[in-house]
Design a protein around this motif. Structure first.
Motif, PDB file in Angstrom:
ATOM      1  N   ALA A   1       0.858  -1.190   0.000  1.00 57.31           N
ATOM      2  CA  ALA A   1       0.000   0.000   0.000  1.00 57.31           C
ATOM      3  C   ALA A   1       0.888   1.232   0.000  1.00 57.31           C
ATOM      4  O   ALA A   1       1.984   1.235   0.564  1.00 57.31           O
TER       5      ALA A   1
ATOM      6  N   ASP B   1      -3.645   7.927   0.756  1.00 58.38           N
ATOM      7  CA  ASP B   1      -4.833   7.120   1.082  1.00 58.38           C
ATOM      8  C   ASP B   1      -4.473   5.700   1.518  1.00 58.38           C
ATOM      9  O   ASP B   1      -5.350   4.912   1.840  1.00 58.38           O
TER      10      ASP B   1
ATOM     11  N   MET C   1      -3.338   2.871  -0.007  1.00 59.63           N
ATOM     12  CA  MET C   1      -4.050   1.872  -0.789  1.00 59.63           C
ATOM     13  C   MET C   1      -3.099   1.083  -1.682  1.00 59.63           C
ATOM     14  O   MET C   1      -2.048   1.571  -2.072  1.00 59.63           O
TER      15      MET C   1
ATOM     16  N   ARG D   1      -5.186   0.279  -7.926  1.00 60.73           N
ATOM     17  CA  ARG D   1      -6.134  -0.516  -8.704  1.00 60.73           C
ATOM     18  C   ARG D   1      -5.417  -1.401  -9.725  1.00 60.73           C
ATOM     19  O   ARG D   1      -5.720  -2.594  -9.854  1.00 60.73           O
TER      20      ARG D   1
ATOM     21  N   ARG E   1     -11.677   0.484  -8.078  1.00 58.11           N
ATOM     22  CA  ARG E   1     -10.705   1.167  -7.216  1.00 58.11           C
ATOM     23  C   ARG E   1      -9.702   0.153  -6.709  1.00 58.11           C
ATOM     24  O   ARG E   1      -9.865  -1.053  -6.894  1.00 58.11           O
TER      25      ARG E   1
ATOM     26  N   ARG F   1      -7.980  -0.559   0.145  1.00 56.96           N
ATOM     27  CA  ARG F   1      -7.480   0.172   1.309  1.00 56.96           C
ATOM     28  C   ARG F   1      -6.724  -0.801   2.209  1.00 56.96           C
ATOM     29  O   ARG F   1      -7.132  -1.948   2.364  1.00 56.96           O
TER      30      ARG F   1
ATOM     31  N   ASP G   1     -11.424  -4.772   3.957  1.00 56.13           N
ATOM     32  CA  ASP G   1     -11.834  -3.911   2.850  1.00 56.13           C
ATOM     33  C   ASP G   1     -12.045  -4.808   1.640  1.00 56.13           C
ATOM     34  O   ASP G   1     -11.248  -5.715   1.374  1.00 56.13           O
TER      35      ASP G   1
END
Length: 136
Positions: free
Chosen positions: A53, A57, A59, A62, A90, A93, A98
């Motif tokens: 990640a 944010d 993450m 994608r 998307r 997270r 998630d």
């Protein structure tokens, strides 16, 4: 093998096993209802991925989720059962459970695939996959 456990360790154990092509997140509502006892929902076949990640944010991007889903979804099966393509709205997270619903194409047929975070350790995110029947 990945698993989620809930409830007291001295309770009556209940093990929930999913069928293919689902994953242990299928049992989430049932496991919560049974959590007065010890509950373990595990993945029968391991088709997990690990990614990093990043960003404000926090993450997994994608494009990385899509690439790993296509490469790893059916690594334990013959190559013809892997998806031809995967498209997600998307990334994921770096938060336990998630889930993003993606569209995967298997032999020309579009199916909904749920991709769920199964573990987070700093920036390292583990996630696995399951097909959703009728997009549910």
């Amino acid at each position: 093998m990945h698993y989620d456990d809930q409830g007291p360790w001295d309770g009556l154990p209940v093990v929930l096993v999913h069928g293919h092509p689902f994953n242990r997140t299928l049992w989430g509502p049932v496991a919560k209802a049974l959590a007065a006892d010890a509950v373990c929902a595990w993945n029968f076949l391991d088709n997990a991925s690990v990614a990093t990640a990043s960003g404000a944010d926090h993450m997994v991007p994608r494009a990385e989720v899509e690439k790993l889903a296509k490469a790893n979804y059916a690594h334990f099966l013959s190559g013809d059962q892997a998806p031809q393509s995967v498209s997600c709205p998307r990334g994921l997270r770096a938060t336990m459970d998630d889930t993003v619903r993606c569209t995967a194409v298997f032999k020309g047929v579009r199916k909904t695939m749920a991709i769920s975070v199964t573990g987070v350790n700093g920036d390292t995110v583990s996630f696995d996959y399951g097909q959703l029947k009728n997009g549910k």
